[in-house]
Motif scaffolding. Structure first.
Motif, short mmCIF file in Angstrom:
data_model
loop_
_atom_site.label_atom_id
_atom_site.label_comp_id
_atom_site.label_asym_id
_atom_site.label_seq_id
_atom_site.Cartn_x
_atom_site.Cartn_y
_atom_site.Cartn_z
N GLU A 155 79.62 14.20 76.14
CA GLU A 155 78.60 13.31 76.69
C GLU A 155 77.32 14.10 76.95
N PRO A 156 76.18 13.68 76.38
CA PRO A 156 74.94 14.45 76.57
C PRO A 156 74.55 14.60 78.04
N VAL A 157 74.06 15.78 78.36
CA VAL A 157 73.60 16.09 79.71
C VAL A 157 72.13 16.51 79.62
N ALA A 158 71.26 15.81 80.33
CA ALA A 158 69.83 16.12 80.31
C ALA A 158 69.52 17.17 81.37
N VAL A 159 69.26 18.39 80.92
CA VAL A 159 68.88 19.46 81.82
C VAL A 159 67.41 19.33 82.22
N ARG A 160 66.60 18.83 81.28
CA ARG A 160 65.19 18.55 81.53
C ARG A 160 64.90 17.11 81.12
N GLN A 161 63.80 16.58 81.63
CA GLN A 161 63.40 15.23 81.28
C GLN A 161 62.14 15.26 80.42
N LEU A 162 62.07 14.37 79.46
CA LEU A 162 60.83 14.21 78.71
C LEU A 162 59.79 13.54 79.61
N PRO A 163 58.51 13.83 79.40
CA PRO A 163 57.48 13.28 80.28
C PRO A 163 57.19 11.80 80.03
N ALA A 164 57.90 11.18 79.09
CA ALA A 164 57.72 9.76 78.80
C ALA A 164 58.96 9.30 78.04
N PRO A 165 59.18 8.00 77.92
CA PRO A 165 60.29 7.54 77.09
C PRO A 165 60.23 8.16 75.69
N ALA A 166 61.39 8.50 75.15
CA ALA A 166 61.44 9.24 73.90
C ALA A 166 60.69 8.53 72.78
N ASP A 167 60.81 7.19 72.69
CA ASP A 167 60.16 6.48 71.59
C ASP A 167 58.65 6.57 71.67
N VAL A 168 58.11 6.56 72.89
CA VAL A 168 56.66 6.66 73.08
C VAL A 168 56.18 8.05 72.67
N LEU A 169 56.85 9.07 73.17
CA LEU A 169 56.44 10.44 72.90
C LEU A 169 56.64 10.79 71.42
N GLU A 170 57.74 10.33 70.85
CA GLU A 170 58.01 10.62 69.45
C GLU A 170 56.99 9.97 68.52
N ARG A 171 56.48 8.82 68.89
CA ARG A 171 55.46 8.18 68.06
C ARG A 171 54.23 9.06 67.92
N HIS A 172 53.79 9.64 69.03
CA HIS A 172 52.64 10.55 68.98
C HIS A 172 53.02 11.87 68.30
N PHE A 173 54.21 12.35 68.56
CA PHE A 173 54.68 13.60 67.96
C PHE A 173 54.73 13.48 66.44
N HIS A 174 55.29 12.40 65.96
CA HIS A 174 55.40 12.21 64.51
C HIS A 174 54.05 11.98 63.87
N ALA A 175 53.14 11.31 64.58
CA ALA A 175 51.78 11.14 64.06
C ALA A 175 51.10 12.50 63.91
N MET A 176 51.32 13.37 64.88
CA MET A 176 50.75 14.71 64.82
C MET A 176 51.35 15.50 63.64
N LEU A 177 52.68 15.37 63.43
CA LEU A 177 53.32 16.07 62.32
C LEU A 177 52.74 15.63 60.99
N ARG A 178 52.55 14.34 60.82
CA ARG A 178 51.99 13.84 59.56
C ARG A 178 50.57 14.36 59.35
N GLU A 179 49.80 14.38 60.41
CA GLU A 179 48.43 14.86 60.30
C GLU A 179 48.41 16.35 59.99
N ARG A 180 49.24 17.12 60.67
CA ARG A 180 49.26 18.57 60.51
C ARG A 180 49.75 18.98 59.13
N THR A 181 50.70 18.24 58.56
CA THR A 181 51.32 18.66 57.31
C THR A 181 50.62 18.08 56.08
N GLY A 182 49.61 17.27 56.28
CA GLY A 182 48.86 16.74 55.14
C GLY A 182 49.74 15.91 54.23
N ARG A 183 49.76 16.25 52.94
CA ARG A 183 50.48 15.45 51.96
C ARG A 183 51.94 15.88 51.80
N CYS A 184 52.38 16.85 52.59
CA CYS A 184 53.74 17.37 52.42
C CYS A 184 54.79 16.27 52.58
#
Length: 221
Positions: free
Chosen positions: A110-139
């Motif tokens: 059973e997963p144990v959260a030692v730390r908490q994300l600063p926002a719900p995972a779906d919200v933070l991941e949306r920005h994170f993935h947008a940044m990845l796409r921007e950073r990696t260009g056409r990759c």
């Protein structure tokens, strides 16, 4: 820890592909002594599935499927295996153990959260993935990658993940730093330490430098 989202086996080098296939074979066959011997040499690979594998089973999923002993599963977790890691169809190791009626593993997996994300995972991941796409260009357009989740960052006090990107000649290192996700993009073509980004619940921004530079990474790609 290494996180791998590349789905095309042809994009791997022959030597590395053979090593990864052997690692996956050991987990599939429940050869735990052999697997742990490999993890001594390559501890960063604890969460990797077979390259291009459609199931996405990492060693901890295989241990859950086989109903491995508590000592084996505890040792995998001690090596950094993520209990939040999901297969291609969305199952965590605890879900597989439950389906297989391996009740002796349910509490441990059973997963144990030692730390908490600063926002719900779906919200933070949306920005994170947008940044990845921007950073990696056409990759990401030229080669399919499964974008990484942020949930593994909650499993330790200082989880650091390297996400390799085909075509980038490098990848992205990311971790939780204070109440943000700190990302360092690097390439073998860079003449410096790459670039740095900060992801927050409100979006992402590029930083002029790393707020707390991580130690040098040794990556074979």
């Amino acid at each position: 820890m290494e996180g791998d989202g590349l789905t095309d086996r042809e994009r791997y080098g022959d030597r590395y592909l053979k090593e990864r296939d052997r690692f996956a074979d050991l987990a599939r066959d429940a050869d735990w002594d052999g697997l742990f011997a490999e993890l001594v040499k390559h501890p960063e690979r604890a969460n990797l599935a077979r390259p291009g594998n459609r199931s996405g089973f990492a060693p901890l999923h295989q241990a859950a499927w086989h109903g491995a002993g508590i000592a084996v599963v505890s040792r995998l977790i001690a090596h950094g295996a993520w209990r939040t890691r999901r297969t291609r169809d969305g199952r965590r190791p605890v879900d597989i153990a439950r389906e297989r009626a391996h009740t002796h593993l349910l509490e441990l997996l059973e997963p144990v959260a030692v730390r908490q994300l600063p926002a719900p995972a779906d919200v933070l991941e949306r920005h994170f993935h947008a940044m990845l796409r921007e950073r990696t260009g056409r990759c990401f357009e030229e080669t399919e990658h499964l974008l990484p989740p942020l949930s593994p960052l909650t499993e330790g006090l200082d989880v650091r993940i390297f996400f390799r990107v085909a075509g980038m000649m490098g990848g992205l290192h990311y971790r939780l730093h204070a109440d943000t996700v700190h990302v360092n993009g690097t390439s073998r073509m860079d003449g410096d330490h790459g670039d740095f980004h900060r992801v927050t619940p409100d979006g992402w921004t590029r930083l002029p430098y790393s707020p707390t530079p991580p130690p040098p990474w040794s990556c074979p790609y």
